[in-house]
Write a protein that holds these residues in place. Sequence first.
Motif, PDB file in Angstrom:
ATOM      1  N   GLU A 873       0.828  -1.195   0.000  1.00  0.00           N
ATOM      2  CA  GLU A 873       0.000   0.000   0.000  1.00  0.00           C
ATOM      3  C   GLU A 873       0.872   1.259   0.000  1.00  0.00           C
ATOM      4  N   ALA A 874       0.402   2.225  -0.765  1.00  0.00           N
ATOM      5  CA  ALA A 874       1.065   3.541  -0.717  1.00  0.00           C
ATOM      6  C   ALA A 874      -0.020   4.564  -0.481  1.00  0.00           C
ATOM      7  N   GLN A 875       0.258   5.449   0.473  1.00  0.00           N
ATOM      8  CA  GLN A 875      -0.777   6.424   0.787  1.00  0.00           C
ATOM      9  C   GLN A 875      -0.167   7.816   0.846  1.00  0.00           C
ATOM     10  N   LYS A 876      -0.963   8.777   0.409  1.00  0.00           N
ATOM     11  CA  LYS A 876      -0.502  10.175   0.458  1.00  0.00           C
ATOM     12  C   LYS A 876      -1.660  11.062   0.825  1.00  0.00           C
ATOM     13  N   ILE A 877      -1.374  12.007   1.691  1.00  0.00           N
ATOM     14  CA  ILE A 877      -2.384  13.013   2.013  1.00  0.00           C
ATOM     15  C   ILE A 877      -1.828  14.338   1.551  1.00  0.00           C
ATOM     16  N   PHE A 878      -2.564  15.020   0.722  1.00  0.00           N
ATOM     17  CA  PHE A 878      -1.990  16.260   0.164  1.00  0.00           C
ATOM     18  C   PHE A 878      -3.081  17.285  -0.060  1.00  0.00           C
ATOM     19  N   LYS A 879      -2.630  18.496  -0.212  1.00  0.00           N
ATOM     20  CA  LYS A 879      -3.538  19.613  -0.389  1.00  0.00           C
ATOM     21  C   LYS A 879      -3.896  19.728  -1.869  1.00  0.00           C
ATOM     22  N   ALA A 880      -5.147  20.136  -2.119  1.00  0.00           N
ATOM     23  CA  ALA A 880      -5.580  20.296  -3.508  1.00  0.00           C
ATOM     24  C   ALA A 880      -4.918  21.524  -4.107  1.00  0.00           C
ATOM     25  N   SER A 881      -4.277  21.319  -5.241  1.00  0.00           N
ATOM     26  CA  SER A 881      -3.674  22.488  -5.878  1.00  0.00           C
ATOM     27  C   SER A 881      -4.557  23.019  -6.988  1.00  0.00           C
ATOM     28  N   HIS A 882      -5.563  22.255  -7.384  1.00  0.00           N
ATOM     29  CA  HIS A 882      -6.547  22.774  -8.344  1.00  0.00           C
ATOM     30  C   HIS A 882      -7.911  22.699  -7.670  1.00  0.00           C
ATOM     31  N   LEU A 941      -5.070   9.822  -0.811  1.00  0.00           N
ATOM     32  CA  LEU A 941      -4.964   8.893  -1.930  1.00  0.00           C
ATOM     33  C   LEU A 941      -4.338   7.602  -1.427  1.00  0.00           C
ATOM     34  N   THR A 942      -5.008   6.516  -1.708  1.00  0.00           N
ATOM     35  CA  THR A 942      -4.470   5.222  -1.270  1.00  0.00           C
ATOM     36  C   THR A 942      -4.374   4.314  -2.480  1.00  0.00           C
ATOM     37  N   LEU A 943      -3.230   3.673  -2.606  1.00  0.00           N
ATOM     38  CA  LEU A 943      -3.035   2.773  -3.727  1.00  0.00           C
ATOM     39  C   LEU A 943      -2.583   1.411  -3.214  1.00  0.00           C
ATOM     40  N   ARG A 944      -3.171   0.375  -3.754  1.00  0.00           N
ATOM     41  CA  ARG A 944      -2.690  -0.964  -3.401  1.00  0.00           C
ATOM     42  C   ARG A 944      -2.453  -1.729  -4.679  1.00  0.00           C
ATOM     43  N   SER A 945      -1.284  -2.345  -4.766  1.00  0.00           N
ATOM     44  CA  SER A 945      -1.010  -3.173  -5.941  1.00  0.00           C
ATOM     45  C   SER A 945      -0.148  -4.338  -5.512  1.00  0.00           C
ATOM     46  N   SER A 946       0.002  -5.276  -6.420  1.00  0.00           N
ATOM     47  CA  SER A 946       0.738  -6.480  -6.049  1.00  0.00           C
ATOM     48  C   SER A 946       2.232  -6.193  -5.999  1.00  0.00           C
ATOM     49  N   LYS A 947       2.660  -5.039  -6.501  1.00  0.00           N
ATOM     50  CA  LYS A 947       4.104  -4.766  -6.475  1.00  0.00           C
ATOM     51  C   LYS A 947       4.321  -3.424  -5.776  1.00  0.00           C
ATOM     52  N   ASP A 948       5.234  -3.431  -4.802  1.00  0.00           N
ATOM     53  CA  ASP A 948       5.370  -2.227  -3.977  1.00  0.00           C
ATOM     54  C   ASP A 948       5.866  -1.018  -4.776  1.00  0.00           C
ATOM     55  N   THR A 949       6.827  -1.236  -5.700  1.00  0.00           N
ATOM     56  CA  THR A 949       7.365  -0.100  -6.466  1.00  0.00           C
ATOM     57  C   THR A 949       6.275   0.546  -7.303  1.00  0.00           C
ATOM     58  N   VAL A 950       5.379  -0.309  -7.838  1.00  0.00           N
ATOM     59  CA  VAL A 950       4.300   0.241  -8.668  1.00  0.00           C
ATOM     60  C   VAL A 950       3.384   1.110  -7.838  1.00  0.00           C
ATOM     61  N   SER A 951       3.004   0.618  -6.649  1.00  0.00           N
ATOM     62  CA  SER A 951       2.127   1.398  -5.779  1.00  0.00           C
ATOM     63  C   SER A 951       2.734   2.765  -5.536  1.00  0.00           C
ATOM     64  N   GLN A 952       4.010   2.756  -5.199  1.00  0.00           N
ATOM     65  CA  GLN A 952       4.665   4.004  -4.842  1.00  0.00           C
ATOM     66  C   GLN A 952       4.711   4.965  -6.028  1.00  0.00           C
ATOM     67  N   ARG A 953       5.101   4.422  -7.195  1.00  0.00           N
ATOM     68  CA  ARG A 953       5.273   5.287  -8.370  1.00  0.00           C
ATOM     69  C   ARG A 953       3.948   5.902  -8.808  1.00  0.00           C
ATOM     70  N   VAL A 954       2.920   5.030  -8.874  1.00  0.00           N
ATOM     71  CA  VAL A 954       1.627   5.537  -9.337  1.00  0.00           C
ATOM     72  C   VAL A 954       1.092   6.561  -8.353  1.00  0.00           C
ATOM     73  N   CYS A 955       1.301   6.263  -7.070  1.00  0.00           N
ATOM     74  CA  CYS A 955       0.850   7.207  -6.048  1.00  0.00           C
ATOM     75  C   CYS A 955       1.540   8.545  -6.228  1.00  0.00           C
ATOM     76  N   ASP A 956       2.853   8.523  -6.466  1.00  0.00           N
ATOM     77  CA  ASP A 956       3.608   9.769  -6.653  1.00  0.00           C
ATOM     78  C   ASP A 956       3.107  10.540  -7.862  1.00  0.00           C
ATOM     79  N   LEU A 957       2.924   9.781  -8.946  1.00  0.00           N
ATOM     80  CA  LEU A 957       2.491  10.439 -10.184  1.00  0.00           C
ATOM     81  C   LEU A 957       1.141  11.102  -9.986  1.00  0.00           C
ATOM     82  N   LEU A 958       0.277  10.366  -9.356  1.00  0.00           N
ATOM     83  CA  LEU A 958      -1.104  10.818  -9.259  1.00  0.00           C
ATOM     84  C   LEU A 958      -1.245  11.984  -8.287  1.00  0.00           C
ATOM     85  N   ALA A 959      -0.395  11.969  -7.276  1.00  0.00           N
ATOM     86  CA  ALA A 959      -0.495  13.017  -6.266  1.00  0.00           C
ATOM     87  C   ALA A 959      -0.257  14.395  -6.879  1.00  0.00           C
TER      88      ALA A 959
END
Lengths: 962, 429
Positions: A873-882, A941-959
């Motif tokens: 799981e990768a999770q991020k809490i962030f402020k809305a910029s739009h 934003l919470t992401l869960r995937s079968s591969k940890d690197t993917v969770s992290q990367r997608v979470c970063d991109l999406l954030a």
Amino acid sequence: MPAVSKGDGMRGLAVFISDIRNCKSKEAEIKRINKELANIRSKFKGDKALDGYSKKKYVCKLLFIFLLGHDIDFGHMEAVNLLSSNKYTEKQIGYLFISVLVNSNSELIRLINNAIKNDLSSRNPTFMCLALHCIANVGSREMAEAFAGEIPRILVAGDTMDSVKQSAALCLLRLYKASPDLVLMGEWTSRVVHLLNDQHMGVVTAAISLITCLSSKNPDEFKTCVSLAVSRLSRIVSSASTDLQDYTYYFVPAPWLSCKLLRLLQCYPPPEDGAVKGRLVECLETILNKAQEPPKSKKVQHSNAKNAILFEAISLIIHYDSEPNLLVRACNQLGQFLQHRETNLRYLALESMCTLASSEFSHEAVKTHIETVINALKTERDVSVRQRAADLLYAMCDRSNAKQIVAEMLSYLETADYSIREEMVLKVAILAEKYAVDYSWYVDTILNLIRIAGDYVSEEVWYRVIQIVINRDDVQGYAAKTVFEALQAPACHENMVKVGGYILGEFGNLIAGDPRSSPLVQFNLLHSKFHLCSVPTRALLLSAYIKFINLFPETKATIQEVLRSDSQIRNSDVELQQRAVEYLKLSSIASTDVLATVLEEMPPFPERESSILAKLKKKKGPGAVTVELEDGKERGELNGGGDRGGDAAIAASNASTPSPSADLLGLRSTAPVSGTTPSAGSLLVDVFSEAGPSATSAGVNDDGFLSSAPPTVASEDPAPPLPESDELLNKFVCKNNGVLFENQLLQIGIKSEYRQNLGRMYLFYGNKTSVQFVSFNTTVSCPGELQSQLNVQTKTVEPLVEGGAQVQQVINIECLTDFIDAPLLNIKFRYGGALQNISLKLPVTINKFFQPTEMAAADFFQRWKQLSQPQQEAQKIFKASHGMDTEVLKAKLLGLGTALLENVDPNPENYVCAGVIQTKAQQVGCLLRLEPNAQAQMYRLTLRSSKDTVSQRVCDLLAEQF
Amino acid sequence: MIGGLFIYNHKGEVLISRVYRDDIGRNAVDAFRVNVIHARQQVRSPVTNIARTSFFHVKRSNIWLAAVTKQNVNAAMVFEFLYKMCDVMTAYFGKISEENIKNNFVLIYELLDEILDFGYPQNSETGALKTFITQTGIKSQSKEEQSQITSQVTGQIGWRREGIKYRRNELFLDVLESVNLLMSPQGQVLSAHVSGRVVMKSYLSGMPECKFGMNDKIVIDKQGKGGEGATGQSIAIDDCTFHQCVRLSKFDAERSISFIPPDGECELMRYRTTKDIILPFRVIPLVREVGRTKLEVKVVIKSNFKPSLLAQKIEVRIPTPLNTSGVQVICMKGKAKYKASENAIVWKIKRMAGMKESQISAEIELLPTNDKKKWARPPISMNFEVPFAPSGLKVRYLKVFEPKLNYSDHDVIKWVRYIGRSGIYETRC
């Protein structure tokens, strides 16, 4: 007022004018005028019609009042009525009033035009002339519209009187000058040209003015006038002075007509017809012969008329530039005038000789007069004549007499007038450079120049000296020595200090062997001038000091001491302070090797057009400078300020040395490294702002562009990616098409599609300029481990991109396994000779290979629970910029490539998505949950995937997207 | 301090040139002529600064008087002096004209020597000046007389000599006022003020001590408290100035005006009021444009004072448009005429009693012009003279005490006269 004597004299007018003249004060005058105006108003208002005489009288009074500076707002109608009178005096006054007072937008213009039309069609030549004069005097567009068709007819009609023809020709000329588009000659052309054959000399004189003007606009139509003009000219020239009676002026036959004919011929190249040409040459010879004859009269008018024709003939000869015999004769004739006691004649002779000097046939002949010209430069009393003499010296200069002329000009410079000094300085500088055989002479000359007329030496001049000294190994030592000696004078001009600082900083080591000019002596000498100089010079001197540290390590302590002093390191001028701080740090931190690299000797400058010449051209306008250009014109760029170049150079040095204040200058960083030195920039490399390709654009745009422009480095290695390329990357996470990059020159568009683990990308390179890009080349590289994660294939593009054109490139991408970095795109091309180098990140991100998966709520929650390990799981809490607009959010989540699942989350505000990332090696399932908090403007934003690197990367991109 | 004084005729030729200080050169004369008199644009400011030199000028008919200085002087003082200079000249030779100045140039230089010393204004009292600057040739004065003049001019009371004797002690007091008004077409007062002067002509023996009283609001209110009910109106004076003979300390303390008057005529005080002004005339304009070529004007004037009083020299000036081609005028009273040179209809009435009204109507024919500019309609102006003070000022008393000589206040014959004139008296139409 009763109409008294009905003669031409208007007593009432005379009385009125004398009344006004006798008024004792302004007030009395205004009273008298008011009274008169009221009287005229009541007369005009009166029911009984006025007779022509009183109308004329009152209109005259109104005109007089108007000319005194009072406004007249009535009486126009009466004036127009006068036009239809049959009496000359009345008509004349009417036309006079109208040409003075009626403006073009008056409603009366129709009536006036009508009256003029009537007069034009009358058979009375006087009336026709009056009408034509009125048209010419008003000369408005409306007039042209109404009569442009009519006048040529009158001009060429067989039965028109000569005087009317004269007026018509001049009137047409006026209309043509005012509104050329309305005067269409067309069918009349040949008949107008034939007016040159008219019996009446007046008509010919008037017509030739018209023809000259018309033929300068469209020479081809009037080509036939050449032979006619030549025959006319030969008739005049060969005629005895008594033949032309009225048109002989102080024994010279028709001088004005001759001048005009000669001037008309200057609009055309030499006649091709042998006979015509022979006749013309004969004419010109006759004119030259006549100049040798003893004057027929002692009157000044006679010689003036004769000389007018002669000078016009000489300019024709120069214009043709094909008759060596005539050119030499003209030159000899002018040579005689050079010593004439008439100042005007000397001036004209010098001026004409200037143009003669540029002709290959007469250049030698002109050179024979060098002594006279030099004498004129020294002894003439009139400054404008001296100026011409200086021009001529400049024009006649070549390798053989350069030393003499430069020496003379230099010696004259000491006493020259202030108004022409700057120009003289430029000329000396150009001649010295152009005809320098040995460069020590050149260096001497320029240093002398700075010594004599330092205030008038513009920046360009000393830039040029330095360019030349740097490019020529053989003079460097000599220059250093000379400069050192020159600096020893107690009072030095600032420009001398600049040259001195620069040259000693570069080549001081060449004279350091001599104990009299040991490093410390050099430094002390320079520093003794420091306090008297302006800020830019001080800045330059500081750079020279840091170079001294490199050249002579023994001066390091002294210089550091100077740099450390409060007057430097705490200087109120930002530039000086910054330099002091940075140089001090540089000298204390960097090792000798680094210093040596950073402060390496300047590389030679590329050859180019002398900037001084450009300056002189700008000053004098084209044509005055007859020296041919040494270099192509494509390098139009002048030298930039040495100061800014210095900044860039320091920035470059900062790039290679870890300096705490690198960022300060990084703003402007253009990393100007010339092609031959791929190492980090050497100091002051960019004094002439040639090396960096951005300098060319900086020349076109202002500094603001410079700072926002991407650092386009001119080395052959790929440049580091743009600082903003990460942002660009983020822009394309949720979309596949758009503009990837844009600057002043280039625009890159992108279009891409993905299926499973494969993708195809189209890149469109648009040339925004009108100049073609040469050796256009793009490469895509996958740095580091990306090589094993992503397979990218590109097709090469055409090396030439035309101005305004677009080229397309296809890139195929295969995702082998999940990845983090993006591939790099490097673009290189030459624009206007300067190498442009741009690196960007290609917007290929892991989410592009998402495959959407639809599933029900139960399924979703089951899988969500399966992926419950902490690293999954990768999770991020962030402020809305739009903004938190639902539609936008949905569109973005869909753009990500996942499926947006409705009615899954118990909270309808939340978004839930699912997808599978397809790579060649494996498939990675991915679940996403986005929880917006509208009050706090926050997201979780919470992401869960079968591969940890993917969770992290997608979470970063999406954030970054929300 | 004044550096020099020049008098020019209308052509800019110098008639009188007197330089008091070295810092003013001869070129100053030309500078003023070139930059002011012959200036391309009419110079409207009375103070002109040319090359750090200040020129203060006043114009009397065609004559220019210019005072020049390089110092930072009190401009009001300079103008006061110039006006005084004009008064003095008028008192000596009548109207200030080129001819009079040329005929009296010796006298003028003599006067200038007396009233300005090194650029500092001196005694400019006409009465005092006349005792020792005369036009009638040199009269051999006895030693006694000479010493008397000296002691007078240098003494404490420089404006009056001792030993004046009259058989009849008489005193004339004139209250002269000018009313200024700007009124809207609807009859609303946009601005109004009265500037007045009290002029005294005294033929009194000895060194009489006089006390002047008027219906000044402050004084009346003070007395009103004392018990005596304020009869009649009192007026509020905005500001006032006095002749040098008035004891200012006494005025400041008690607001009483006491003085020893100069012999003959003097201007005792000047004042200005803005409140409760009696407007002697009301002008009611009516302008109607009939098409593009005709204008109908009707003007009614109403007199607004006691029927027993008579106004005199009434003149109404009605501006006409610039494209007037003919005028027909009908008026009930007086004479009206179209004056083309001034672009106005001038209507003159010799006399008019109070509470009356009179009317003029005019038809103005216009010449159509192609000029789009509309006529600006300048205001209708009016001139008149009325035998009362429009400000409401009343002379309450003028007491004369002469302790040394044996005549009392009752023996003095006193005359008081009020004259109200129009200043700029305009009504918009």
